[in-house]
Design a protein around this motif. Sequence first.
Motif, PDB file in Angstrom:
ATOM      1  N   ALA A  61       0.822  -1.216   0.000  1.00 35.73           N
ATOM      2  CA  ALA A  61       0.000   0.000   0.000  1.00 35.73           C
ATOM      3  C   ALA A  61       0.853   1.262   0.000  1.00 35.73           C
ATOM      4  N   ASN A  62       0.438   2.230  -0.816  1.00 34.67           N
ATOM      5  CA  ASN A  62       1.109   3.529  -0.779  1.00 34.67           C
ATOM      6  C   ASN A  62       0.072   4.641  -0.715  1.00 34.67           C
ATOM      7  N   PHE A  63       0.533   5.799  -0.314  1.00 39.25           N
ATOM      8  CA  PHE A  63      -0.351   6.959  -0.278  1.00 39.25           C
ATOM      9  C   PHE A  63      -0.542   7.443  -1.693  1.00 39.25           C
ATOM     10  N   SER A  64      -1.786   7.624  -2.019  1.00 36.08           N
ATOM     11  CA  SER A  64      -2.122   8.146  -3.331  1.00 36.08           C
ATOM     12  C   SER A  64      -2.614   9.580  -3.122  1.00 36.08           C
ATOM     13  N   ASP A  65      -3.069  10.222  -4.186  1.00 36.55           N
ATOM     14  CA  ASP A  65      -3.487  11.623  -4.051  1.00 36.55           C
ATOM     15  C   ASP A  65      -4.613  11.804  -3.044  1.00 36.55           C
ATOM     16  N   LEU A 116       7.513  -4.089  -6.026  1.00 38.06           N
ATOM     17  CA  LEU A 116       8.854  -3.907  -6.568  1.00 38.06           C
ATOM     18  C   LEU A 116       9.084  -2.541  -7.216  1.00 38.06           C
ATOM     19  N   THR A 117       8.004  -1.743  -7.322  1.00 42.21           N
ATOM     20  CA  THR A 117       8.218  -0.394  -7.831  1.00 42.21           C
ATOM     21  C   THR A 117       8.813   0.457  -6.708  1.00 42.21           C
ATOM     22  N   GLU A 118       9.461   1.547  -7.124  1.00 41.28           N
ATOM     23  CA  GLU A 118      10.162   2.368  -6.129  1.00 41.28           C
ATOM     24  C   GLU A 118       9.351   3.594  -5.734  1.00 41.28           C
ATOM     25  N   GLN A 119       9.321   3.811  -4.418  1.00 43.32           N
ATOM     26  CA  GLN A 119       8.529   4.889  -3.817  1.00 43.32           C
ATOM     27  C   GLN A 119       9.307   5.547  -2.689  1.00 43.32           C
ATOM     28  N   PHE A 120       8.878   6.723  -2.307  1.00 40.59           N
ATOM     29  CA  PHE A 120       9.369   7.259  -1.039  1.00 40.59           C
ATOM     30  C   PHE A 120       8.805   6.378   0.057  1.00 40.59           C
TER      31      PHE A 120
HETATM   32  C1  NAG Z   1       1.575   5.516  -5.309  1.00 45.17           C
HETATM   33  O1  NAG Z   1       0.505   6.368  -5.588  1.00 45.17           O
HETATM   34  C2  NAG Z   1       0.647   7.255  -6.677  1.00 45.17           C
HETATM   35  C3  NAG Z   1      -0.593   8.079  -6.819  1.00 45.17           C
HETATM   36  O2  NAG Z   1      -1.697   7.307  -7.083  1.00 45.17           O
HETATM   37  C4  NAG Z   1       0.991   6.488  -7.944  1.00 45.17           C
HETATM   38  O3  NAG Z   1       1.204   7.388  -9.005  1.00 45.17           O
HETATM   39  C5  NAG Z   1       2.217   5.648  -7.709  1.00 45.17           C
HETATM   40  O4  NAG Z   1       2.541   4.938  -8.839  1.00 45.17           O
HETATM   41  C6  NAG Z   1       2.006   4.748  -6.519  1.00 45.17           C
HETATM   42  N1  NAG Z   1       3.156   3.989  -6.224  1.00 45.17           N
HETATM   43  C7  NAG Z   1       3.531   2.907  -6.853  1.00 45.17           C
HETATM   44  C8  NAG Z   1       4.742   2.206  -6.354  1.00 45.17           C
HETATM   45  O5  NAG Z   1       2.904   2.449  -7.773  1.00 45.17           O
END
Ligand code: NAG
Length: 207
Positions: free
Chosen positions: A178-182, A191-195
């Motif tokens: 889970a990541n924070f979205s807008d 496996l994608t990179e995020q803060f």
């Molecule tokens: C996290 O959320 C944002 C906004 O919806 C999205 O653009 C981003 O790709 C997301 N992170 C990953 C790792 O997909």
Amino acid sequence: MGDSNEEREKHLCSLGCRDCNPFFPTLQLISLVLLAALLAAFLVKGSEVHSFQEQEQEKQRIHQELEQLKAGLDRLCRPCPWDWTFFQENCYFFSTFKQTWMESVTACQEVGAQLVVIKNDKEQSFLQRMSEKKGHAWMGLSDIKKEGKWVWMDGSPLQWSKYWSPREPNNVGDEDCANFSDNGWNDSLCLTEQFWICKKPASPCSR
Ligand SMILES: *[C@@H]1O[C@H](CO)[C@@H](O)[C@H](O)[C@H]1NC(C)=O
Ligand SMILES: *[C@@H]1O[C@H](CO)[C@@H](O)[C@H](O)[C@H]1NC(C)=O
Ligand SMILES: [Ca+2]
Ligand SMILES: [Ca+2]
């Protein structure tokens, strides 16, 4: 009479005259040494008294300075490390670069913290706001072990689903982290990179 005057002069001369008495310098030296010794004795005694008083004053001064230092430290005392943010008894670290979800988990553990576990509404809105400001970030929530069963980093199951963005989590391509979205949470590919955001309890300032 003239003779005795001469005698006396000679006698005086023998006591006080530089030119004619070979002992005069010795006498002068002795009296000088005596005087110096006396002076020294006075000075030593004086300075002893002085230094005792000074010692007391010095002790008081050091004590005062320590008190001031302590007060200063109390003012400086922060519940969180310098680059962390304090919120509701906890410290939060907002990363400045991106990593995979698993790397983010490790990064937080390495600084004695945990990829953020959200416990209440206020914390959620604070983190949502910060995430919008600092870049979308990972949180300590995943359904890696069992699809659709969302579990926090501390092992507790997700109690509410009110913070998911509309039509999320959708598990597109097997998204388990889970990541924070807008406007809420989103399940994304681990496996994608995020803060990322780390959380640890604030340390109380000792008094
Ligand atoms: C996290 O959320 C944002 C906004 O919806 C999205 O653009 C981003 O790709 C997301 N992170 C990953 C790792 O997909
Ligand atoms: C969720 O993340 C994906 C990429 O991981 C992104 O394409 C999508 O727009 C995001 N959904 C929302 C509601 O932000
Ligand atoms: Ca999933
Ligand atoms: Ca998704």
